[in-house]
Design an enzyme around this catalytic site. Sequence first.
Site, PDB file in Angstrom:
ATOM      1  N   ASP A  62       8.186 -11.172   8.608  1.00  0.00           N
ATOM      2  CA  ASP A  62       8.374 -10.556   9.921  1.00  0.00           C
ATOM      3  C   ASP A  62       9.595  -9.632   9.929  1.00  0.00           C
ATOM      4  OD1 ASP A  62       6.834 -12.932  10.009  1.00  0.00           O
ATOM      5  OD2 ASP A  62       7.144 -13.104  12.168  1.00  0.00           O
ATOM      6  N   HIS A  64      10.128  -7.485  13.080  1.00  0.00           N
ATOM      7  CA  HIS A  64      10.464  -7.487  14.509  1.00  0.00           C
ATOM      8  C   HIS A  64      11.425  -6.371  14.918  1.00  0.00           C
ATOM      9  CE1 HIS A  64       8.258 -10.939  15.957  1.00  0.00           C
ATOM     10  NE2 HIS A  64       8.610 -11.610  14.877  1.00  0.00           N
ATOM     11  N   ASP A 105       3.962  -8.678  12.403  1.00  0.00           N
ATOM     12  CA  ASP A 105       5.074  -8.764  13.357  1.00  0.00           C
ATOM     13  C   ASP A 105       6.123  -7.701  13.060  1.00  0.00           C
ATOM     14  OD1 ASP A 105       3.799 -10.804  14.664  1.00  0.00           O
ATOM     15  OD2 ASP A 105       5.480 -12.185  14.613  1.00  0.00           O
ATOM     16  N   ASP A 108       8.629  -5.752  18.608  1.00  0.00           N
ATOM     17  CA  ASP A 108       9.167  -6.686  19.607  1.00  0.00           C
ATOM     18  C   ASP A 108      10.467  -7.342  19.142  1.00  0.00           C
ATOM     19  OD1 ASP A 108       7.122  -6.256  21.433  1.00  0.00           O
ATOM     20  OD2 ASP A 108       5.890  -7.896  20.655  1.00  0.00           O
ATOM     21  N   ARG A 109      11.327  -7.590  20.103  1.00  0.00           N
ATOM     22  CA  ARG A 109      12.582  -8.310  19.980  1.00  0.00           C
ATOM     23  C   ARG A 109      13.718  -7.460  19.401  1.00  0.00           C
ATOM     24  NH1 ARG A 109      11.343 -13.688  20.629  1.00  0.00           N
ATOM     25  NH2 ARG A 109      13.383 -13.741  21.650  1.00  0.00           N
ATOM     26  N   ASN A 137       0.736 -11.739  15.064  1.00  0.00           N
ATOM     27  CA  ASN A 137       0.384 -12.059  16.455  1.00  0.00           C
ATOM     28  C   ASN A 137       1.035 -11.105  17.453  1.00  0.00           C
ATOM     29  OD1 ASN A 137       2.881 -13.572  15.718  1.00  0.00           O
ATOM     30  ND2 ASN A 137       2.818 -14.194  17.856  1.00  0.00           N
ATOM     31  N   HIS A 138       2.143 -10.453  17.058  1.00  0.00           N
ATOM     32  CA  HIS A 138       2.786  -9.498  17.971  1.00  0.00           C
ATOM     33  C   HIS A 138       2.098  -8.140  17.971  1.00  0.00           C
ATOM     34  CE1 HIS A 138       6.518 -11.374  19.590  1.00  0.00           C
ATOM     35  NE2 HIS A 138       6.210 -12.258  18.656  1.00  0.00           N
ATOM     36  N   HIS A 207      -0.608 -13.832   8.394  1.00  0.00           N
ATOM     37  CA  HIS A 207       0.566 -14.024   9.241  1.00  0.00           C
ATOM     38  C   HIS A 207       0.767 -15.478   9.645  1.00  0.00           C
ATOM     39  CE1 HIS A 207       3.827 -12.900  11.859  1.00  0.00           C
ATOM     40  NE2 HIS A 207       3.282 -13.602  12.831  1.00  0.00           N
ATOM     41  N   ARG A 271       2.830 -22.758  20.878  1.00  0.00           N
ATOM     42  CA  ARG A 271       2.267 -21.406  20.811  1.00  0.00           C
ATOM     43  C   ARG A 271       1.378 -21.092  21.999  1.00  0.00           C
ATOM     44  NH1 ARG A 271       5.328 -18.597  17.215  1.00  0.00           N
ATOM     45  NH2 ARG A 271       5.354 -19.585  15.157  1.00  0.00           N
ATOM     46  N   HIS A 298       5.577 -15.709  10.571  1.00  0.00           N
ATOM     47  CA  HIS A 298       5.343 -16.336  11.875  1.00  0.00           C
ATOM     48  C   HIS A 298       6.406 -17.340  12.310  1.00  0.00           C
ATOM     49  CE1 HIS A 298       2.848 -16.911  15.312  1.00  0.00           C
ATOM     50  NE2 HIS A 298       2.282 -18.033  14.960  1.00  0.00           N
TER      51      HIS A 298
END
Length: 592
Positions: A62, A64, A105, A108-109, A137-138, A207, A271, A298
């Site tokens: 990830d 992010h 991923d 985001d963040r 998943n993002h 992922h 989740r 993840h």
Amino acid sequence: MAALEALTCSLREYVSAGGGASAKAGVSADALVRGLSECAAVLRKDSNVVRVSAASMLVVGDLHGQLSDLLCVLDGFALKKSALHNETGDDICQIQHRPLVFLGDYVDRGAESCEVLALLCALKMTYPSQVMLLRGNHESRAMVSKSYKEGRSFSEEVGVKYGDARKDSILDAAVAWFDTLPLAAVLEPAAAIGSPRAKAPRFLCCHGGLGPSFTSLSILHEIDRFSEPPLAGPFCDCIWSDPLDDKYAAKLSDKDFAEFLEIDSMGNPPRGCSVFYGYALIDEFLTRNELDGIIRGHQVPLTGFREQYRDLRKVVRKHAAVTTVFSASNYCGTYGNEASVALVSCDGVSRVALKSDTGIAAGRANDVASSDQPANDAGKDLARIEAHFEEAARADAENEKNPAWTRLKTMINARARLSLMMKARGKNDSAGVTSDKMPSLAGVALAQPTANTVLMSERGSGERARERDSTDVAKRDIHDWEQVFGARLVDVVESEDNVLDAARSVFDGIDTDRNGELSREEVTRYLASLRETEDSANVSSEDAGGMNIAAMREHRHVDAIMDKLDLNADNSVSFEEFFQFFESAFLQRQSK
């Protein structure tokens, strides 16, 4: 290659000048939309499960939106200066003879999701057969549009950097790009010359991981991936599921440990969807598909790298059954974790740490572990670092929940209850009952949690849930609904004319095999998702791993719930039966 080199140099300068913290974009809106669209055309040519073979491969976890970590990967392991030159005489960077597999991923963040996407698109278009971008998943409409306590969502970042005038066009291009991403990769390290090919290990990259209906690679090949991920089924599990944490099992007796290894899967409340998959499911999957392990992202390990299910007491696997890789250092600015990548070769999967100043806690943890200070002091320091990391993970747990389930659960329950109230109103009107004598919302709210409370108390939250008074849960539910609808309930009911639409959308989401009926397995997954309460939202994936073994293996109450749904006892649930469950619960409550 020249375009990639120019973008990489430009983004290095962007990071040096403060990066996303300045709220300025490191790439123009036109360039970002163009890159996403052109890369999507390239990605569409990849299969759902791509196959990668080389002497060694690099797996990146990830990111992010943390551009500095992606640049660290490229500078340290992926790009190298070549003997080629561009028209001005500058050296050109080429990718090293080592394929790159990214686990998803990307957004985001962090503060530089836009720039991360731009650079990944440039990499893929320059080296389409050597760079593999998988879906996380993002990479979904639901996740990029939610709000986070720490960090920005991708949609918020786009709005800040490009303004409302360009926001929609960029988001449209991004989600279209998300839908083209492959779901998994099979890594096949090339054996050395003269070595038997059978000795080379094979690994699945994705992922999240496995699920009850994700039993073979052929299932992934059959999925239509060019869409928003569903709320259940193999597509969902591939990007959302987590391995059942085995660290708590170390203290179990041999008998209990053997039972722990027999667990296939269980619900995943932290989740809000999918499952925790256990060793029984992992071992069956690896054996059936001739694989040696799963490499996934993840989750955030303290060092950015974690092996699970290697030491099984009676046998030690040559390769860990599950390896988690995370490449965003000091995630959200709070975790203090180190970033790592995985090097895959014929020798297996090995950790390579990314050199970064942001992995404060993990870097300090490594220093402590190798220091000459007294053992007691070193142990205390390490304990403090681990405690800080675990506290950050617990505080962040709600941010990593699938928001689509929450919205749909609220919508279906609200509309189903409103519909039932309408039916009850009609019956009472014909009987001469006035509106001021109508049953309150409390009568409806008490009925629906019954099945969820039974399942939760028996399977979802161990001994703590068994001791919880189901009446308290019902009271909290009543309070929530009365806050939402309040005194204007009757007016809302009178204006509601499509109450079954939401029920149909949820039913279709649960019906993962699209046959128009719900099987016991599908109903079980749905009920497991609904069993959460406000308390269970604070349960982290590691906490769930420490549940009582017997509770995790408890299934007998699912039969009772299925009996309530399956009105004609044909071992399947039609849409009419699915909705009548709510109605029958309401009428039963009214008769008391």
